[in-house]
Design an enzyme around this catalytic site. Structure first.
Site, mmCIF file in Angstrom:
data_model
loop_
_atom_site.group_PDB
_atom_site.id
_atom_site.type_symbol
_atom_site.label_atom_id
_atom_site.label_comp_id
_atom_site.label_asym_id
_atom_site.label_seq_id
_atom_site.Cartn_x
_atom_site.Cartn_y
_atom_site.Cartn_z
ATOM 1 C CG ASP A 1 -0.273 -0.331 2.532
ATOM 2 O OD1 ASP A 1 0.971 -0.317 2.573
ATOM 3 O OD2 ASP A 1 -0.975 -0.581 3.519
ATOM 4 C CG HIS B 1 -5.857 -1.554 8.717
ATOM 5 N ND1 HIS B 1 -5.929 -0.251 9.155
ATOM 6 C CD2 HIS B 1 -4.530 -1.852 8.712
ATOM 7 C CE1 HIS B 1 -4.716 0.207 9.381
ATOM 8 N NE2 HIS B 1 -3.840 -0.751 9.126
ATOM 9 C CD GLU C 1 -8.606 1.676 7.453
ATOM 10 O OE1 GLU C 1 -8.629 0.763 8.313
ATOM 11 O OE2 GLU C 1 -7.947 2.715 7.611
HETATM 12 C C1 GLP Z 1 -0.369 0.592 8.668
HETATM 13 C C2 GLP Z 1 -0.169 -0.200 7.362
HETATM 14 C C3 GLP Z 1 -0.378 -1.665 7.589
HETATM 15 C C4 GLP Z 1 0.200 -2.014 8.941
HETATM 16 C C5 GLP Z 1 -0.640 -1.433 10.020
HETATM 17 C C6 GLP Z 1 -0.060 -1.572 11.428
HETATM 18 O O1 GLP Z 1 -1.070 1.740 8.566
HETATM 19 N N1 GLP Z 1 -0.920 0.215 6.237
HETATM 20 O O2 GLP Z 1 0.206 -2.403 6.531
HETATM 21 O O3 GLP Z 1 0.236 -3.407 9.110
HETATM 22 O O4 GLP Z 1 -1.016 -0.118 9.717
HETATM 23 O O5 GLP Z 1 0.959 -0.678 11.648
HETATM 24 P P1 GLP Z 1 2.039 -0.851 12.795
HETATM 25 O O6 GLP Z 1 2.896 -2.005 12.396
HETATM 26 O O7 GLP Z 1 2.807 0.434 12.813
HETATM 27 O O8 GLP Z 1 1.303 -1.108 14.044
#
Ligand code: GLP
Length: 243
Positions: free
Chosen positions: A67, A132, A137
């Site tokens: 993404d 998500h 989402e």
């Molecule tokens: C982000 C990404 C995801 C990620 C998630 C968790 O916004 N788009 O791919 O897995 O949210 O983030 P984190 O690893 O910082 O908790």
């Protein structure tokens, strides 16, 4: 879904590293599905060290990211393009021409074409505190391919820590769809910390529903979930935690 539980986060990441080294060395032309956020960073640090120690090469590896934010340029300090370059690509021998990150709404068709011609062998996933995956989402269709999403307010506030203020956090993103994620031959999910415990329990023990996108992983035949004790604290089963 195979679940691996750890008291010690370092041991968790060491084991994920072993899995990666094994998979890459068994298939040097592997198509890796890559993720951003804070969760993959300890894995990327270990992969960089292993590369420097000559234990693995990325020369023939293809990297395909999940993404990207919309509304900030690729050279913005929080773009996922920048993240991947600084946290991984610039430190290893991957050919940047073999790395693909969705860009914006105009690039969707091209990115989907890459997914259609490069089957992902090993997809890495973190999980949002709202369940998500990628930026799919709650409410995202399980039949979705690459698409533009309106980010949840929860996701924006979670990610505010990476920006100077909430206003700077983009409102939209482009993400690989859930259908695309499920096409991967093998999926590794990592979740650590208390703030992931609710999403983890719904992903593992809850009903499979589009309101909790990660629950769809119950339907995939080859998912390996690595969690620490905090992220796993609401799981129903009796789990023995490794050190
Ligand atoms: C982000 C990404 C995801 C990620 C998630 C968790 O916004 N788009 O791919 O897995 O949210 O983030 P984190 O690893 O910082 O908790």
């Amino acid at each position: 879904m195979k679940i691996y539980k750890y008291n010690n986060k370092n041991n968790l990441y060491d084991d994920v590293l072993k899995l990666y080294i094994n998979e890459i060395n068994n298939n040097p032309k592997i198509n890796l599905g890559l993720a951003t956020g804070s969760t993959p960073i300890p894995l990327y640090e270990r992969l960089i060290n292993s590369y420097k120690e000559g234990k693995v090469s990325f020369k023939d590896v293809t990297g395909i990211n999940l993404d990207e934010y919309i509304g900030i340029s690729r050279d913005h300090f929080q773009s996922y393009y920048n993240f991947m370059y600084n946290q991984l690509f610039k430190h290893i021998d991957i050919n940047l021409e073999n790395t693909y990150i969705p860009k914006d709404e105009k690039s969707i068709e091209e990115f989907q074409g890459i997914l259609n011609t490069h089957k992902i062998d090993l997809q890495l996933l973190g999980i949002g505190s709202n369940g998500h995956i990628g930026f799919n989402e709650p409410g995202s269709s399980f039949e979705s391919n690459t698409h533009v999403v309106l980010l949840d307010e929860k996701t924006r506030t979670d990610n505010q820590r990476f920006f100077n203020s909430l206003d700077e956090v983009p409102t939209h993103a482009v993400t690989m769809g859930i259908k695309d994620i499920l096409e991967a031959k093998m999926i590794v999910v990592i979740a650590t910390g208390d703030n992931k415990s609710d999403a983890v329990s719904k992903m593992v023990d809850g009903e499979v529903t589009e309101s909790l996108p990660a629950s769809v992983l119950q339907k995939h035949p080859n998912v390996h979930l690595f969690i620490d004790k905090d992220a796993g604290k609401l799981l129903k089963g009796e789990y023995k935690y490794e050190d």
